[in-house]
Scaffold this active site. Structure first.
Site, PDB file in Angstrom:
ATOM      1  N   THR A 161       4.785   8.900   0.891  1.00 34.34           N
ATOM      2  CA  THR A 161       4.172   7.839   0.087  1.00 34.34           C
ATOM      3  C   THR A 161       3.550   6.758   0.965  1.00 34.34           C
ATOM      4  O   THR A 161       2.951   5.817   0.461  1.00 34.34           O
ATOM      5  CB  THR A 161       5.206   7.193  -0.855  1.00 34.34           C
ATOM      6  OG1 THR A 161       6.238   6.584  -0.065  1.00 34.34           O
ATOM      7  CG2 THR A 161       5.801   8.219  -1.803  1.00 34.34           C
ATOM      8  N   ARG A 194       0.816  -1.221   0.000  1.00 33.83           N
ATOM      9  CA  ARG A 194       0.000   0.000   0.000  1.00 33.83           C
ATOM     10  C   ARG A 194       0.849   1.269   0.000  1.00 33.83           C
ATOM     11  O   ARG A 194       0.296   2.366  -0.082  1.00 33.83           O
ATOM     12  CB  ARG A 194      -0.968  -0.026   1.181  1.00 33.83           C
ATOM     13  CG  ARG A 194      -2.068  -1.054   0.961  1.00 33.83           C
ATOM     14  CD  ARG A 194      -3.208  -1.020   1.961  1.00 33.83           C
ATOM     15  NE  ARG A 194      -3.252   0.090   2.870  1.00 33.83           N
ATOM     16  CZ  ARG A 194      -3.257  -0.005   4.203  1.00 33.83           C
ATOM     17  NH1 ARG A 194      -3.201  -1.186   4.777  1.00 33.83           N
ATOM     18  NH2 ARG A 194      -3.310   1.057   4.956  1.00 33.83           N
ATOM     19  N   ASN A 195       2.163   1.138   0.097  1.00 33.69           N
ATOM     20  CA  ASN A 195       3.012   2.320  -0.011  1.00 33.69           C
ATOM     21  C   ASN A 195       3.027   2.729  -1.479  1.00 33.69           C
ATOM     22  O   ASN A 195       3.254   1.912  -2.357  1.00 33.69           O
ATOM     23  CB  ASN A 195       4.431   2.032   0.488  1.00 33.69           C
ATOM     24  CG  ASN A 195       5.248   3.297   0.609  1.00 33.69           C
ATOM     25  OD1 ASN A 195       5.458   3.993  -0.373  1.00 33.69           O
ATOM     26  ND2 ASN A 195       5.710   3.588   1.810  1.00 33.69           N
ATOM     27  N   ALA A 196       2.801   4.002  -1.741  1.00 36.09           N
ATOM     28  CA  ALA A 196       2.646   4.489  -3.114  1.00 36.09           C
ATOM     29  C   ALA A 196       3.967   4.836  -3.801  1.00 36.09           C
ATOM     30  O   ALA A 196       3.955   5.290  -4.951  1.00 36.09           O
ATOM     31  CB  ALA A 196       1.732   5.715  -3.123  1.00 36.09           C
ATOM     32  N   PHE A 197       5.104   4.614  -3.151  1.00 41.07           N
ATOM     33  CA  PHE A 197       6.383   5.033  -3.742  1.00 41.07           C
ATOM     34  C   PHE A 197       6.557   4.500  -5.165  1.00 41.07           C
ATOM     35  O   PHE A 197       6.854   5.266  -6.087  1.00 41.07           O
ATOM     36  CB  PHE A 197       7.560   4.590  -2.867  1.00 41.07           C
ATOM     37  CG  PHE A 197       8.890   4.984  -3.451  1.00 41.07           C
ATOM     38  CD1 PHE A 197       9.390   6.256  -3.271  1.00 41.07           C
ATOM     39  CD2 PHE A 197       9.641   4.080  -4.198  1.00 41.07           C
ATOM     40  CE1 PHE A 197      10.613   6.637  -3.819  1.00 41.07           C
ATOM     41  CE2 PHE A 197      10.862   4.453  -4.741  1.00 41.07           C
ATOM     42  CZ  PHE A 197      11.350   5.733  -4.553  1.00 41.07           C
TER      43      PHE A 197
END
Length: 179
Positions: free
Chosen positions: A147, A40-43
């Site tokens: 992020t 779920r980290n958008a990086f």
């Protein structure tokens, strides 16, 4: 349970021009031994949009895209004690920062340091920036939206726009530097 955790080595070529800093890898990243491994980290979604990386590519291929675009990734902290993955759970009395004078000496073309969120920026400002020797103090810095899935105040599209502008990829052709 809280244990001493250790960051990863930097992802960087010697000709890197931008450095993106996080705080410390979370549990999912530590288990995978990969930067920004939490699904779920958008990086990586943001980097896909900024650099034109095809979605869902293997980690090693995504890293190569960063390196080709002369983007380095590292963390402000070398070690710390933290329970869980949140920056707010870091025991500040245990923080040991990475060796930035050595990093900048080995990467003399760094022209911008970007922070993945406020906590990273705050650690930099309080524990690193004031200890840097010249000429490293002259490197411009930029705080970008986190992020992390814990920071959902901006939409993914807004984060992509801010990261693209911050990293200097504002040309209409994705992944093309405008210099």
């Amino acid at each position: 349970m809280t244990d001493l955790i250790e960051s990863f080595p930097p992802l960087a070529r010697s000709d890197a021009t931008r450095l993106i800093l996080g705080s410390m890898p979370g549990i999912a990243s530590l288990e995978a031994q990969q930067y920004y491994a939490h699904p779920r980290n958008a990086f990586w979604q943001i980097m896909e949009a900024v650099l034109g990386i095809p979605p869902g590519r293997p980690y090693e291929e995504r890293v190569q895209h960063l390196l080709v675009h002369r983007i380095a990734v590292w963390d402000v902290l070398k070690t710390c004690v933290r329970s869980g993955s949140l920056d707010s759970a870091i025991d500040s009395s245990t923080m040991v920062v990475n060796d930035f004078p050595a990093f900048f000496a080995a990467h003399p073309r760094i022209e911008l340091v970007c922070f993945n969120g406020t906590h990273t920026y705050d650690v930099w400002r309080r524990h690193i920036a004031r200890t840097l020797p010249n000429p490293f103090t002259a490197i411009p810095t930029l705080r970008l939206p986190s992020t992390s899935p814990a920071h959902a105040s901006l939409s993914l599209a807004d984060k992509v726009t801010r990261w693209k502008q911050g990293l200097g990829f504002t040309d209409s052709r994705q992944g093309t530097e405008q210099r």
